[in-house]
Design a protein around this motif. Structure first.
Motif, PDB file in Angstrom:
ATOM      1  N   THR A 237      39.062  42.575  49.000  1.00  0.00           N
ATOM      2  CA  THR A 237      39.931  42.577  47.816  1.00  0.00           C
ATOM      3  C   THR A 237      41.008  41.507  47.872  1.00  0.00           C
ATOM      4  O   THR A 237      41.478  41.041  46.833  1.00  0.00           O
ATOM      5  N   GLY A 238      41.414  41.130  49.091  1.00  0.00           N
ATOM      6  CA  GLY A 238      42.464  40.122  49.235  1.00  0.00           C
ATOM      7  C   GLY A 238      43.841  40.611  48.857  1.00  0.00           C
ATOM      8  O   GLY A 238      44.757  39.805  48.672  1.00  0.00           O
ATOM      9  N   ALA A 239      44.018  41.936  48.754  1.00  0.00           N
ATOM     10  CA  ALA A 239      45.320  42.451  48.306  1.00  0.00           C
ATOM     11  C   ALA A 239      45.528  43.877  48.803  1.00  0.00           C
ATOM     12  O   ALA A 239      44.575  44.586  49.149  1.00  0.00           O
ATOM     13  N   LEU A 240      46.812  44.279  48.816  1.00  0.00           N
ATOM     14  CA  LEU A 240      47.176  45.641  49.202  1.00  0.00           C
ATOM     15  C   LEU A 240      48.579  45.911  48.685  1.00  0.00           C
ATOM     16  O   LEU A 240      49.434  45.021  48.692  1.00  0.00           O
ATOM     17  N   GLU A 241      48.812  47.143  48.209  1.00  0.00           N
ATOM     18  CA  GLU A 241      50.163  47.532  47.797  1.00  0.00           C
ATOM     19  C   GLU A 241      50.411  48.982  48.170  1.00  0.00           C
ATOM     20  O   GLU A 241      49.581  49.854  47.891  1.00  0.00           O
ATOM     21  N   ILE A 242      51.550  49.231  48.804  1.00  0.00           N
ATOM     22  CA  ILE A 242      51.973  50.584  49.169  1.00  0.00           C
ATOM     23  C   ILE A 242      53.463  50.714  48.907  1.00  0.00           C
ATOM     24  O   ILE A 242      54.253  49.873  49.333  1.00  0.00           O
ATOM     25  N   ASP A 243      53.847  51.769  48.193  1.00  0.00           N
ATOM     26  CA  ASP A 243      55.262  52.065  47.936  1.00  0.00           C
ATOM     27  C   ASP A 243      56.028  50.860  47.393  1.00  0.00           C
ATOM     28  O   ASP A 243      57.178  50.599  47.789  1.00  0.00           O
ATOM     29  N   SER A 252      40.780  32.155  47.587  1.00  0.00           N
ATOM     30  CA  SER A 252      39.765  32.553  48.563  1.00  0.00           C
ATOM     31  C   SER A 252      39.477  31.480  49.603  1.00  0.00           C
ATOM     32  O   SER A 252      38.663  31.684  50.495  1.00  0.00           O
ATOM     33  N   TYR A 253      40.135  30.318  49.493  1.00  0.00           N
ATOM     34  CA  TYR A 253      39.815  29.210  50.391  1.00  0.00           C
ATOM     35  C   TYR A 253      40.854  28.984  51.484  1.00  0.00           C
ATOM     36  O   TYR A 253      40.641  28.216  52.403  1.00  0.00           O
ATOM     37  N   THR A 254      41.994  29.649  51.368  1.00  0.00           N
ATOM     38  CA  THR A 254      43.052  29.445  52.358  1.00  0.00           C
ATOM     39  C   THR A 254      43.562  30.792  52.855  1.00  0.00           C
ATOM     40  O   THR A 254      43.317  31.836  52.253  1.00  0.00           O
TER      41      THR A 254
END
Length: 372
Positions: A237-243, A252-254
């Motif tokens: 996914t290339g992402a995450l969020e919590i609180d 997607s290349y770096t």
């Protein structure tokens, strides 16, 4: 080439060359009659690889492509299909670069294990306990509903035998695919052989990647399956969020990220002590210089020059750090959040814009819709 392999017609293969059925018209018939006289044998007249046209019984075939030349140059001939097949075969063994790279991505490790623990809490008590790496991954796996797919992939990821077998075959210098069997055959059988040959060639070309991947996976072989599932989820996914704290990959290349913290709703007061309720936004820092806080969304605020996305926050006398460290990421985000929430002084109207309209009003961004 794709149309040929997708069809199912009879062809003749000899000495690594494909001979296609010859379509006739009157001129072709005359040429065939000149080449093949009645006194010549009815079977294959001379070594097929030396001829443009060959005869098998009463059928004629015309010389076409050399199979291994097609295999060697397939990437240049059909880049789209080659990349599609390459991704398919690499994904089969979880060899796409972002999957293994994420386990040794130092920037991501800083974000996950040093910055995120500062902004999220494991419990609601006032003390902020610092979580170690294992506890942080446990915390993420409980807070985020990781799809079952990633838990299944994590089990396959920990199975090192397929990669070890591939490496053994490559290091034994086994030939990449035997020559296609001579004789009468079909394009469907050629397609099946070709797909297997492409897979072996791709894996041979990727030998360095396979060795690196195996090394990485051996290092993480004792890591919990749930923790690997979290990392595979982030890689995909290339992402995450919590609180309200999160990050997303820039592209997607770096291995560059946008790290952000949400402001939540907050109020500011104008010169007349009237309150304005501002909506939530994400204050971010890029892991690629300059390390200056900015707002991701289209947003308006006295400290933002325009009403558009990606604006840097105006902070007088602020000096951005020159090095990317966990401490600097935290400080930049805190500075940006503090500036938006508490930096505006209604009495001094210290920004690009004023919340209230002054008696000598210059047309600017309007905040009336936020007034409560």
């Amino acid at each position: 080439m794709k149309q040929l392999l997708d069809s199912n017609i009879e062809i003749f293969v000899e000495s690594d060359f494909i001979y296609m059925p010859l379509l006739f018209d009157p001129e072709v018939v005359q040429e065939i009659q000149a080449l093949f006289q009645p006194q010549r044998p009815q079977a294959i007249s001379t070594p097929p690889a030396l001829n443009t046209i060959i005869r098998l019984s009463n059928r004629y075939f015309v010389k076409g492509l050399e199979i291994h030349s097609l295999l060697d140059n397939f990437k240049a001939i059909n880049a789209y299909d080659y990349e599609r097949l390459r991704n398919h075969y690499l994904r089969k063994y979880y060899l796409l670069s972002e999957i293994d790279d994420i386990f040794i991505d130092e920037t991501l490790r800083i974000i996950l294990f040093q910055v995120m623990p500062y902004f999220v809490r494991k419990n609601r008590r006032l003390e902020r306990k610092k979580l170690n790496n294992e506890e942080m991954l446990d915390f993420i796996s409980k807070k985020i509903n990781i799809p079952l797919k990633y838990h299944q992939d994590a089990k396959s990821f920990r199975n090192l035998e397929p990669l070890k077998e591939i490496l053994r075959n490559l290091k034994d210098q086994k030939p990449i695919t035997k020559f296609f069997k001579n004789g009468l055959t079909t394009t469907r059988k050629l397609r099946d052989w070709f797909n297997e040959a492409i897979q072996e060639k791709i894996l041979a070309d990727e030998q360095d990647r396979i060795e690196k991947s195996l090394q990485v996976r051996q290092e993480f072989s004792k890591t919990k399956t749930e923790h690997i599932a979290v990392m595979l989820y982030i890689a995909d996914t290339g992402a995450l969020e919590i609180d309200g704290f999160g990050f997303t990959k820039s592209n997607s290349y770096t291995q560059e990220y946008l790290v952000y913290k949400r402001t939540g709703e907050y109020t500011l007061q104008d010169y007349y002590a009237r309150s304005y309720l501002f909506p939530d936004c994400r204050v971010a820092i890029s892991t690629y210089t300059p390390f200056w806080p900015f707002v991701i969304e289209k947003y308006k605020h006295p400290f933002l020059l325009r009403h558009k996305p990606g604006q840097e926050i105006c902070m007088k006398d602020y000096r951005p750090p020159e090095e990317l460290t966990a401490e600097n990421i935290i400080n930049v985000l805190e500075e940006g959040l503090t500036a938006l929430r508490y930096g505006y002084d209604g009495r001094r109207r210290n920004g690009y814009h004023s919340l209230d309209k002054t008696w000598v009003h210059i047309p600017t961004i309007d905040f009336e819709e936020y007034r409560v």
